[in-house]
Motif scaffolding. Structure first.
Motif, PDB file in Angstrom:
ATOM      1  N   ARG A 235       0.843  -1.192   0.000  1.00 44.19           N
ATOM      2  CA  ARG A 235       0.000   0.000   0.000  1.00 44.19           C
ATOM      3  C   ARG A 235       0.878   1.243   0.000  1.00 44.19           C
ATOM      4  O   ARG A 235       1.886   1.317   0.709  1.00 44.19           O
ATOM      5  CB  ARG A 235      -0.897   0.000   1.236  1.00 44.19           C
ATOM      6  CG  ARG A 235      -1.960  -1.084   1.238  1.00 44.19           C
ATOM      7  CD  ARG A 235      -3.084  -0.748   0.271  1.00 44.19           C
ATOM      8  NE  ARG A 235      -3.856   0.389   0.716  1.00 44.19           N
ATOM      9  CZ  ARG A 235      -4.952   0.290   1.477  1.00 44.19           C
ATOM     10  NH1 ARG A 235      -5.395  -0.908   1.861  1.00 44.19           N
ATOM     11  NH2 ARG A 235      -5.619   1.363   1.840  1.00 44.19           N
ATOM     12  N   VAL A 236       0.474   2.214  -0.798  1.00 36.06           N
ATOM     13  CA  VAL A 236       1.193   3.480  -0.853  1.00 36.06           C
ATOM     14  C   VAL A 236       0.184   4.619  -0.830  1.00 36.06           C
ATOM     15  O   VAL A 236      -1.016   4.418  -1.061  1.00 36.06           O
ATOM     16  CB  VAL A 236       2.067   3.599  -2.127  1.00 36.06           C
ATOM     17  CG1 VAL A 236       3.153   2.545  -2.141  1.00 36.06           C
ATOM     18  CG2 VAL A 236       1.209   3.521  -3.385  1.00 36.06           C
ATOM     19  N   GLN A 237       0.686   5.798  -0.566  1.00 39.66           N
ATOM     20  CA  GLN A 237      -0.143   6.999  -0.654  1.00 39.66           C
ATOM     21  C   GLN A 237       0.155   7.695  -1.972  1.00 39.66           C
ATOM     22  O   GLN A 237       1.303   8.013  -2.268  1.00 39.66           O
ATOM     23  CB  GLN A 237       0.143   7.946   0.508  1.00 39.66           C
ATOM     24  CG  GLN A 237      -0.636   9.262   0.424  1.00 39.66           C
ATOM     25  CD  GLN A 237      -0.393  10.154   1.610  1.00 39.66           C
ATOM     26  OE1 GLN A 237      -0.912   9.924   2.690  1.00 39.66           O
ATOM     27  NE2 GLN A 237       0.428  11.180   1.423  1.00 39.66           N
ATOM     28  N   GLN A 252      -1.778   0.941  -4.647  1.00 38.12           N
ATOM     29  CA  GLN A 252      -1.009  -0.282  -4.465  1.00 38.12           C
ATOM     30  C   GLN A 252       0.128  -0.285  -5.477  1.00 38.12           C
ATOM     31  O   GLN A 252      -0.105  -0.243  -6.686  1.00 38.12           O
ATOM     32  CB  GLN A 252      -1.910  -1.500  -4.669  1.00 38.12           C
ATOM     33  CG  GLN A 252      -1.296  -2.810  -4.210  1.00 38.12           C
ATOM     34  CD  GLN A 252      -2.306  -3.942  -4.275  1.00 38.12           C
ATOM     35  OE1 GLN A 252      -2.942  -4.155  -5.311  1.00 38.12           O
ATOM     36  NE2 GLN A 252      -2.460  -4.664  -3.183  1.00 38.12           N
ATOM     37  N   ALA A 253       1.376  -0.281  -4.944  1.00 35.15           N
ATOM     38  CA  ALA A 253       2.536  -0.287  -5.837  1.00 35.15           C
ATOM     39  C   ALA A 253       2.650  -1.646  -6.510  1.00 35.15           C
ATOM     40  O   ALA A 253       2.618  -2.682  -5.852  1.00 35.15           O
ATOM     41  CB  ALA A 253       3.797   0.026  -5.050  1.00 35.15           C
ATOM     42  N   LEU A 254       2.763  -1.642  -7.834  1.00 39.48           N
ATOM     43  CA  LEU A 254       2.864  -2.885  -8.587  1.00 39.48           C
ATOM     44  C   LEU A 254       4.313  -3.278  -8.857  1.00 39.48           C
ATOM     45  O   LEU A 254       4.570  -4.341  -9.426  1.00 39.48           O
ATOM     46  CB  LEU A 254       2.106  -2.740  -9.912  1.00 39.48           C
ATOM     47  CG  LEU A 254       0.621  -2.366  -9.765  1.00 39.48           C
ATOM     48  CD1 LEU A 254      -0.034  -2.268 -11.131  1.00 39.48           C
ATOM     49  CD2 LEU A 254      -0.104  -3.377  -8.884  1.00 39.48           C
ATOM     50  N   ASN A 267      -4.623   2.649  -8.469  1.00 33.48           N
ATOM     51  CA  ASN A 267      -5.467   3.473  -7.614  1.00 33.48           C
ATOM     52  C   ASN A 267      -6.588   2.597  -7.069  1.00 33.48           C
ATOM     53  O   ASN A 267      -7.391   2.036  -7.829  1.00 33.48           O
ATOM     54  CB  ASN A 267      -6.042   4.644  -8.414  1.00 33.48           C
ATOM     55  CG  ASN A 267      -6.795   5.624  -7.528  1.00 33.48           C
ATOM     56  OD1 ASN A 267      -7.647   5.233  -6.740  1.00 33.48           O
ATOM     57  ND2 ASN A 267      -6.486   6.902  -7.684  1.00 33.48           N
ATOM     58  N   LEU A 268      -6.655   2.444  -5.740  1.00 27.91           N
ATOM     59  CA  LEU A 268      -7.627   1.536  -5.139  1.00 27.91           C
ATOM     60  C   LEU A 268      -9.050   2.070  -5.209  1.00 27.91           C
ATOM     61  O   LEU A 268     -10.012   1.306  -5.066  1.00 27.91           O
ATOM     62  CB  LEU A 268      -7.238   1.261  -3.682  1.00 27.91           C
ATOM     63  CG  LEU A 268      -5.896   0.540  -3.476  1.00 27.91           C
ATOM     64  CD1 LEU A 268      -5.637   0.313  -2.000  1.00 27.91           C
ATOM     65  CD2 LEU A 268      -5.874  -0.782  -4.229  1.00 27.91           C
ATOM     66  N   ARG A 272      -7.824   2.146 -11.617  1.00 31.04           N
ATOM     67  CA  ARG A 272      -6.931   2.479 -12.732  1.00 31.04           C
ATOM     68  C   ARG A 272      -5.471   2.309 -12.319  1.00 31.04           C
ATOM     69  O   ARG A 272      -5.108   2.500 -11.160  1.00 31.04           O
ATOM     70  CB  ARG A 272      -7.157   3.917 -13.185  1.00 31.04           C
ATOM     71  CG  ARG A 272      -8.504   4.177 -13.843  1.00 31.04           C
ATOM     72  CD  ARG A 272      -8.644   5.655 -14.152  1.00 31.04           C
ATOM     73  NE  ARG A 272      -7.505   6.143 -14.928  1.00 31.04           N
ATOM     74  CZ  ARG A 272      -7.118   7.412 -14.939  1.00 31.04           C
ATOM     75  NH1 ARG A 272      -7.753   8.310 -14.203  1.00 31.04           N
ATOM     76  NH2 ARG A 272      -6.093   7.781 -15.678  1.00 31.04           N
ATOM     77  N   THR A 273      -4.645   1.957 -13.286  1.00 32.82           N
ATOM     78  CA  THR A 273      -3.201   1.882 -13.063  1.00 32.82           C
ATOM     79  C   THR A 273      -2.558   3.132 -13.646  1.00 32.82           C
ATOM     80  O   THR A 273      -2.798   3.484 -14.810  1.00 32.82           O
ATOM     81  CB  THR A 273      -2.606   0.628 -13.720  1.00 32.82           C
ATOM     82  OG1 THR A 273      -3.174  -0.538 -13.109  1.00 32.82           O
ATOM     83  CG2 THR A 273      -1.085   0.602 -13.537  1.00 32.82           C
ATOM     84  N   ILE A 274      -1.782   3.806 -12.833  1.00 34.39           N
ATOM     85  CA  ILE A 274      -1.129   5.045 -13.250  1.00 34.39           C
ATOM     86  C   ILE A 274       0.375   4.917 -13.004  1.00 34.39           C
ATOM     87  O   ILE A 274       0.832   3.992 -12.321  1.00 34.39           O
ATOM     88  CB  ILE A 274      -1.683   6.259 -12.473  1.00 34.39           C
ATOM     89  CG1 ILE A 274      -1.529   6.025 -10.957  1.00 34.39           C
ATOM     90  CG2 ILE A 274      -3.131   6.526 -12.832  1.00 34.39           C
ATOM     91  CD1 ILE A 274      -2.005   7.177 -10.098  1.00 34.39           C
ATOM     92  N   ILE A 275       1.133   5.836 -13.560  1.00 37.72           N
ATOM     93  CA  ILE A 275       2.581   5.871 -13.350  1.00 37.72           C
ATOM     94  C   ILE A 275       2.898   7.053 -12.437  1.00 37.72           C
ATOM     95  O   ILE A 275       2.482   8.187 -12.702  1.00 37.72           O
ATOM     96  CB  ILE A 275       3.347   6.016 -14.681  1.00 37.72           C
ATOM     97  CG1 ILE A 275       3.023   4.844 -15.608  1.00 37.72           C
ATOM     98  CG2 ILE A 275       4.856   6.084 -14.409  1.00 37.72           C
ATOM     99  CD1 ILE A 275       3.441   3.492 -15.071  1.00 37.72           C
TER     100      ILE A 275
END
Length: 288
Positions: A235-237, A252-254, A267-268, A272-275
């Motif tokens: 988990r990350v902010q 959540q860092a992948l 993004n929980l 969506r998955t972002i960079i």
């Protein structure tokens, strides 16, 4: 006539004794290092017996910041124990002896901070150390004798990475807090493309120099990685920033990353998955 001659002789003898008395003029105060206090250090002495009288020890100044007060009677008693001749004490009725002070400037205090940190740091043989933002007093006056009793005390669990402070103690007289920022650059093992759950092997890691205060606990030796597995996503902010606005969310860092690395983050809230860019442990920033 005989009585007159005897009286005259007695007067001359008494005058001769009085004339032979050494004059010692006491100063009202003196600043001295700890240890034996000689008569020459606290008084002006006539030339005739200056050498023998001057070396007489009249008291002992102890270590520490306290002063010592000597009465004329006490000084005279000390003289009479060591000197057979007549002495006439003049000047101050009390002599106050204060500890001699040594002034430590900003540069010297900075040098002491760096030296004490380097002596106590466990990183001196394992990485490159840089110390900056050192905060010390502009000047510090310390009893001269206490410089030999200087000690440094750190917090019980000090790790010597990031903000570091110490209490510098000069015997029992003075204590001062010094602080600074310690950065440790060490080569640590990092994984290369491992997926979550995969075993760590020697060919899957490489050494990379990192500034340790930007991270939590790190493994610093490659051999300590044997038998470990790449961890699952953590988990990350997420911090979404634009001029004048900052929005935070959970993610959540992948993939693992270090400071300034770009990593994919889920993004929980939206799925969506972002960079984003790693800016601190468990913190990723995106710009919109």
């Amino acid at each position: 006539m005989r009585k007159l001659l005897l009286s005259l002789l007695t007067t001359l003898l008494l005058y001769g004794v009085a004339a032979a008395a050494e004059v010692v003029s006491l100063r009202p105060e003196a600043c001295l290092p700890p240890g034996p206090v000689s008569l020459a250090a606290i008084a002006e002495i006539g030339r005739a017996q200056a050498a023998s009288l001057g070396q007489i020890t009249v008291a002992n100044l102890p270590q520490g910041p306290g002063s010592l007060s000597l009465s004329r009677e006490r000084i005279l008693q000390a003289i009479q124990r060591a000197y057979p001749g007549e002495v006439s004490l003049q000047g101050a009725s009390q002599v106050r002896i204060k500890p001699q002070l040594t002034s430590l400037g900003r540069d010297e205090l900075t040098r002491l901070f760096v030296a004490k940190v380097m002596e106590a740091s466990p990183w001196t043989s394992r990485g490159r150390i840089e110390i900056s933002d050192i905060r010390v007093p502009e000047n510090l006056n310390v009893p001269a004798g206490d410089l030999n009793r200087l000690t440094a005390e750190f917090a019980p669990h000090e790790d010597f990475v990031g903000p570091v402070s110490l209490d510098l103690k000069f015997g029992g007289s003075r204590q001062v807090r010094l602080s600074g920022r310690v950065q440790v650059y060490a080569s640590v093992p990092v994984s290369r493309g491992l997926k979550a759950g995969q075993s760590v092997t020697e060919d899957a890691i490489e050494l990379k120099e990192l500034e340790l205060s930007s991270f939590g606990a790190l493994i610093t030796r490659p051999e300590d990685c044997r038998g470990l597995r790449a961890r699952t996503a953590i988990r990350v902010q997420i911090e979404a920033a634009s001029p004048g606005l900052l929005i935070t969310d959970s993610g959540q860092a992948l993939r693992d990353g270090f400071a300034r690395d770009k990593i994919p983050v889920k993004n929980l809230s939206s799925g969506r998955t972002i960079i984003g860019t790693v800016i601190a442990p468990s913190r990723v920033r995106v710009v919109f």
